[in-house]
Enzyme design. Structure first.
Site, PDB file in Angstrom:
ATOM      1  N   HIS A 110       0.810  -1.199  -0.051  1.00 55.59           N
ATOM      2  CA  HIS A 110      -0.061  -0.072  -0.071  1.00 55.59           C
ATOM      3  C   HIS A 110       0.752   1.371   0.114  1.00 55.59           C
ATOM      4  O   HIS A 110       0.356   2.433   0.240  1.00 55.59           O
ATOM      5  CB  HIS A 110      -1.051  -0.097   1.356  1.00 55.59           C
ATOM      6  N   LYS A 131      -7.783  13.728   4.282  1.00 55.73           N
ATOM      7  CA  LYS A 131      -6.849  12.687   4.170  1.00 55.73           C
ATOM      8  C   LYS A 131      -5.953  12.817   5.302  1.00 55.73           C
ATOM      9  O   LYS A 131      -5.845  14.129   5.715  1.00 55.73           O
ATOM     10  CB  LYS A 131      -6.042  12.548   2.888  1.00 55.73           C
ATOM     11  N   ARG A 132      -5.077  11.804   5.587  1.00 55.63           N
ATOM     12  CA  ARG A 132      -4.008  11.961   6.534  1.00 55.63           C
ATOM     13  C   ARG A 132      -3.216  13.123   6.148  1.00 55.63           C
ATOM     14  O   ARG A 132      -2.877  13.412   5.021  1.00 55.63           O
ATOM     15  CB  ARG A 132      -3.247  10.754   6.786  1.00 55.63           C
ATOM     16  N   LYS A 151       1.202  14.296   0.518  1.00 57.30           N
ATOM     17  CA  LYS A 151      -0.052  14.607   0.217  1.00 57.30           C
ATOM     18  C   LYS A 151      -0.160  16.216  -0.166  1.00 57.30           C
ATOM     19  O   LYS A 151      -1.293  16.557  -0.769  1.00 57.30           O
ATOM     20  CB  LYS A 151      -1.063  14.402   1.006  1.00 57.30           C
ATOM     21  N   THR A 168      -8.343   6.822  -2.048  1.00 57.10           N
ATOM     22  CA  THR A 168      -9.756   6.288  -2.212  1.00 57.10           C
ATOM     23  C   THR A 168     -10.768   7.563  -2.052  1.00 57.10           C
ATOM     24  O   THR A 168     -11.846   7.339  -2.413  1.00 57.10           O
ATOM     25  CB  THR A 168      -9.808   5.213  -1.019  1.00 57.10           C
ATOM     26  N   LYS A 170     -14.760   8.506  -3.626  1.00 59.81           N
ATOM     27  CA  LYS A 170     -15.819   8.807  -3.024  1.00 59.81           C
ATOM     28  C   LYS A 170     -16.029   9.879  -3.299  1.00 59.81           C
ATOM     29  O   LYS A 170     -17.415  10.284  -3.378  1.00 59.81           O
ATOM     30  CB  LYS A 170     -15.347   8.816  -1.472  1.00 59.81           C
TER      31      LYS A 170
HETATM   32  C1  26V Z   1       2.895   6.402   4.865  1.00 59.58           C
HETATM   33  C2  26V Z   1       3.935   6.721   5.148  1.00 59.58           C
HETATM   34  C3  26V Z   1       4.511   8.043   4.736  1.00 59.58           C
HETATM   35  C4  26V Z   1       5.700   8.444   5.211  1.00 59.58           C
HETATM   36  C5  26V Z   1       5.598   8.238   6.833  1.00 59.58           C
HETATM   37  C6  26V Z   1       5.438   7.251   7.427  1.00 59.58           C
HETATM   38  C7  26V Z   1       4.408   6.273   6.793  1.00 59.58           C
HETATM   39  C8  26V Z   1       3.772   5.482   7.139  1.00 59.58           C
HETATM   40  C9  26V Z   1       2.460   4.853   6.638  1.00 59.58           C
HETATM   41  C10 26V Z   1       2.165   5.155   5.410  1.00 59.58           C
HETATM   42  C11 26V Z   1       1.053   4.754   4.618  1.00 59.58           C
HETATM   43  C12 26V Z   1       0.670   3.278   5.152  1.00 59.58           C
HETATM   44  C13 26V Z   1      -0.247   2.372   4.393  1.00 59.58           C
HETATM   45  C14 26V Z   1      -1.438   3.023   3.562  1.00 59.58           C
HETATM   46  O1  26V Z   1      -2.000   3.382   4.525  1.00 59.58           O
HETATM   47  N1  26V Z   1      -1.381   3.395   2.685  1.00 59.58           N
HETATM   48  C15 26V Z   1      -2.319   3.951   1.869  1.00 59.58           C
HETATM   49  O2  26V Z   1      -3.325   2.808   1.534  1.00 59.58           O
HETATM   50  C16 26V Z   1      -4.613   3.259   0.556  1.00 59.58           C
HETATM   51  C17 26V Z   1      -5.234   1.990   0.335  1.00 59.58           C
HETATM   52  O3  26V Z   1      -4.374   1.248  -0.519  1.00 59.58           O
HETATM   53  C18 26V Z   1      -4.195   4.077  -0.576  1.00 59.58           C
HETATM   54  O4  26V Z   1      -5.443   4.393  -1.201  1.00 59.58           O
HETATM   55  C19 26V Z   1      -3.448   5.181  -0.267  1.00 59.58           C
HETATM   56  O5  26V Z   1      -2.880   5.738  -1.261  1.00 59.58           O
HETATM   57  C20 26V Z   1      -2.134   4.881   0.618  1.00 59.58           C
HETATM   58  O6  26V Z   1      -1.433   5.778   1.081  1.00 59.58           O
END
Ligand code: 26V
Length: 792
Positions: free
Chosen positions: A344, A530-531, A536, A636, A640
């Protein structure tokens, strides 16, 4: 199901009396909700039991979706919808004189996830039940979910999310299905009938107790299970407060997605805890219903949602070798055939690694198996692919266990979550593994559930759709394509605009109540939810707002806009928190400036989550999807927002690309560098040059530190440093001019409401393609090898 209003009222009264020994009328809204939830749970119970029995009797292949996060959202309305009794229940409540709004709102929204990944997991459970697949969730019942976000002086303040305080009526504790999970100690290999057996010494045992929640399919009769595990002391240790606390700690809270979660032992415990408990219960059930463990992959698929459950590969090997006494080769073949993995994120800092030493201390048997998997992998592939490639692809490197590598090696399938993301996986983070296992790789573009976002979240639109194209779209969202016939129908376009306005009025009310800010529902509602992450680029959005602000100060007049943000920052993510403070400071500046009155407003609603999303998304005119190309795996909220008729302002990133392909080039306002352009530019990029050369940009960057935005002294400095001293990692300055140009195109469109509505229609009509029902069916066909009983 079929039920009359009168019968429902009778059932509801009985339940209220049984639980509260009182009449419905005397109960609080919370109690009325609780009694109602129990009635509904009762209605679903028979189908729940039947679905399980049916799957066993027909030996239907079961999917187990292992995810460390789930975000189901509130379940009352969606369960009623899916059971087909929402209208009956609403009529019943009306008859009883009970206002339904407060009853629905009394439900706590379990925030057992960070964002997209957790919400996707829940959308998939809903979609699997709704297409008649036997698909179950396996995860953790956190005592506290993701923190509740509040703003104090513009700062994010985190408050514990005590979501279980009033109990959770949808769950059922299955004490009879509890299992033991072993941590620590030593795993000794002793000779046993010509081979080795494992004897454990001094392990630290924890009881894993499952809590099951029904996942009710939409008009299918299928009811699946989301099983969340809670950690308790084993009975021998339960007398000790200290032991109880130690055991409970494992499932006490959800980790926010900081980049530095590795090295935290408790997180590793959580991962092993739900993986081991889940696999143990799957195997117990499988042996009861099927007998021969060698047939496991024919009847069971285990999906690894991101790397957090990747040790399922090792745990299944452990169970097959040590408990089922299979030989390595056979166990390995079964494991690979059973497992599949979704990646992901491409963010290098988010790819999990664990020190092997920590594994040896906490999970000694799994560490032995990891070393053996690594040894065999190297032995098998080095001659053919060379040691450079194999070293980089191996599970163990420099004493670290690389979970993504382990997941790919131990699975028969691996996928990304949008076309571009799946392609980039093959050329970047998983390139070496792609060389070795090319046929394992595929794309599965994410999806959303239009039931929650359109049918429940956007009633004005849903009603209009029924009136216009009939109700088929509710079962088969691709029927929305029929809407395209109305793109030249001025009456329909007017009604579409009117439906949107109803949602905007509702959101304006929420903004007034939460922020004491008055906004006009006739302004353009420009949404980014979004987060909060640097990639982003909420900062780019803020820069756009500041540019509009300066234009107003210059006497320029543009279509009025309300910028709406929702975003949580990880508690230890300094930069993200600085951006939150900046957004709140810009909001204060703009909202209090009389020159901006009716022209520009900024509303940052605290505590974004599934429930707030349901209020914000249907009210959006513009959907900001502005990550630097090549950084957002899919997104996502983009889906939506399109489904409820927002126009997307987007970079060519993640699923935006496929959304544009589906809705048509004109239906999306695209700007910015492509992934290839950004990659090519990186070596010679100078943010400072951009700053020096663009006077507007210069002015805006200076505003961060020159006092023109009050109360952001340290935050302004930090953000400025990221841009100018650290050379703007995510190319905010590089895309700024084009972002402004795209916004001017939106302004120009806003002057033609009929044209705007026509583009909104194109988005809604194309949105059916992104239904999670279709996504899970693609997983079913191509990865899990299961067939839906109710295909759409
Ligand atoms: C991202 C980051 C970015 C830098 C700092 C640490 C950190 C930690 C976790 C993450 C993302 C974790 C995985 C996640 O939530 N990915 C999201 O998954 C969604 C469903 O597939 C997708 O739509 C999003 O684009 C994706 O960011």
């Amino acid at each position: 199901m079929v039920i009359t209003t009168a019968q429902f009222i009778k059932d509801y009264r009985t339940e209220a009396l049984r639980w509260f020994a009182d009449d419905l009328e005397n109960l609080s809204a919370l109690q009325q909700y609780q009694a109602l939830a129990l009635v509904v749970k009762g209605y679903a119970a028979q189908n729940w039991a039947k679905s399980k029995a049916h799957a066993d009797a027909t030996q239907q292949k079961q999917v187990y979706y292992f995810s460390i996060e789930f975000m189901p959202g509130r379940l009352l309305a969606s369960n009623l919808l899916n059971l087909g009794i929402k209208d009956v229940v609403d009529a019943g409540l009306a008859k009883l004189g009970i206002e339904s709004g407060p009853v629905y709102a009394a439900e706590r929204d379990p925030g057992l996830g960070n964002g997209g990944l957790g919400r996707l997991a829940s959308a998939f459970l809903d979609a699997m039940a709704s297409t008649g697949m036997a698909g179950n969730g396996n995860g953790i019942r956190y005592r506290y979910g993701l923190f509740e976000q509040r703003f104090v002086d513009g700062y994010q303040v985190e408050v514990p999310d005590d979501w279980l305080r009033d109990g959770y009526p949808w769950e059922t504790r299955k004490e009879n299905r509890a299992v033991i999970v072993k941590f620590g100690g030593q795993a000794e290999l002793v000779p046993d009938q010509g081979r080795l057996a494992v004897v454990y010494h001094d392990t630290d045992d924890v009881l894993a107790v499952p809590y099951d929640t029904a996942m009710i399919g939409y008009h299918t009769g299928t009811v699946n299970t989301m099983r969340l595990w809670s950690a308790e002391p084993t009975p021998e240790r339960a007398h000790s407060l200290a032991e109880t606390a130690r055991a409970n700690a494992i499932t006490e809270f959800l980790y926010p997605d900081d980049s530095d979660t590795s090295g935290r032992e408790l997180r590793l415990r959580q991962e092993y805890f739900f993986v081991s408990a889940g696999l143990q219960s799957i195997i117990t059930h499988f042996k009861r219903t099927h007998g021969d463990i060698r047939l496991l992959p024919d009847f069971v698929a285990v999906h690894i949602n991101d790397t957090h459950p990747a040790m399922a590969v090792l745990e299944l090997m452990r169970l097959l070798l040590d408990e089922e006494r299979l030989a390595w080769e056979q166990a390995w073949q079964i494991t690979v055939a059973t497992m599949s993995y979704t990646n992901h994120t491409l963010m290098a800092e988010a790819l999990e690694t664990w020190p092997l030493g920590l594994f040896q201390d906490l999970l000694p048997r799994l560490a032995q198996l990891a070393v053996e998997v690594d040894r065999r992998f190297r032995a098998r592939y080095t001659a053919r692919y060379g040691s450079v490639t194999v070293d980089r692809a191996a599970p163990i490197q420099n004493g670290q266990l690389h979970m993504a590598n382990l997941a790919v090696i131990g699975s028969h399938a691996v996928n990304g979550v949008a076309k571009i993301h799946s392609e980039l996986l093959k050329t970047s983070v998983l390139a070496d593994l792609y060389q070795i296992f090319p046929s394992r790789f595929s794309n599965k573009t994410n999806g959303i559930t239009p039931r929650r976002w359109v049918q429940l979240g956007d009633v004005p639109l849903a009603t209009l759709l029924d009136d216009t194209i009939g109700a088929t779209w509710r079962r088969s969202p691709q029927a929305l394509l029929a809407l395209n016939k109305y793109s030249q129908d001025p009456d329909f376009l007017r009604r579409l605009t009117a439906a949107k306005r109803v949602n905007k009025v509702r959101l304006a009310g929420i903004i007034k109540d939460t922020l004491n800010l008055t906004v006009s529902p006739d302004a353009m509602f420009d949404v980014q939810v979004k987060r909060l992450h640097a990639y982003k680029r909420q900062l780019l959005h803020v820069f756009g707002i500041l540019e509009h602000y300066l234009a107003i100060k210059n006497g320029e007049k543009r279509p009025p806009r309300v910028h709406i943000f929702g975003a949580k920052a990880a508690p230890s993510y300094r930069y993200a928190k600085a951006v939150i403070r900046l957004i709140n400071a810009v909001a204060a500046l703009v909202n209090e400036d009389p020159d901006c009155q009716d022209q520009l407003a900024v509303a940052f609603l605290p505590n974004y989550g599934v429930s707030l999303a349901e209020a914000i998304i249907p009210a959006a005119d513009v959907s900001e999807q502005i990550s630097l190309a090549g950084t957002e795996a899919s997104g996502t909220s983009n889906m939506k927002l399109m489904a409820t008729g927002a126009l997307t302002l987007a970079t060519l990133d993640g699923a935006n690309i496929e959304i544009r392909d589906a809705a048509g080039k004109d239906a999306m306002v695209v700007f910015g560098l492509t992934e290839q352009e950004a990659t090519a530019m990186r070596p010679e990029y100078s943010a400072r040059e951009r700053y020096e050369q663009d006077p507007v940009l210069h002015r805006i960057v200076d505003m961060l530190t020159d006092g023109s935005i009050p109360n952001i002294e340290s935050e302004g400095k930090e953000i400025r440093a990221e841009l100018l001293d650290y050379n703007d990692t995510y190319f905010v300055l590089a895309d700024f001019a084009d972002y402004l140009a795209a916004n001017r195109r939106l302004d120009a469109l806003w002057a033609h409401p009929e044209e705007w509505a026509r583009l909104a229609l194109a988005n809604i009509a194309a949105s059916g393609k992104f239904s999670a029902d279709l996504t899970v069916q693609r997983y079913g066909r191509e990865i899990w090898r299961v067939l839906p009983e109710h295909p759409v």
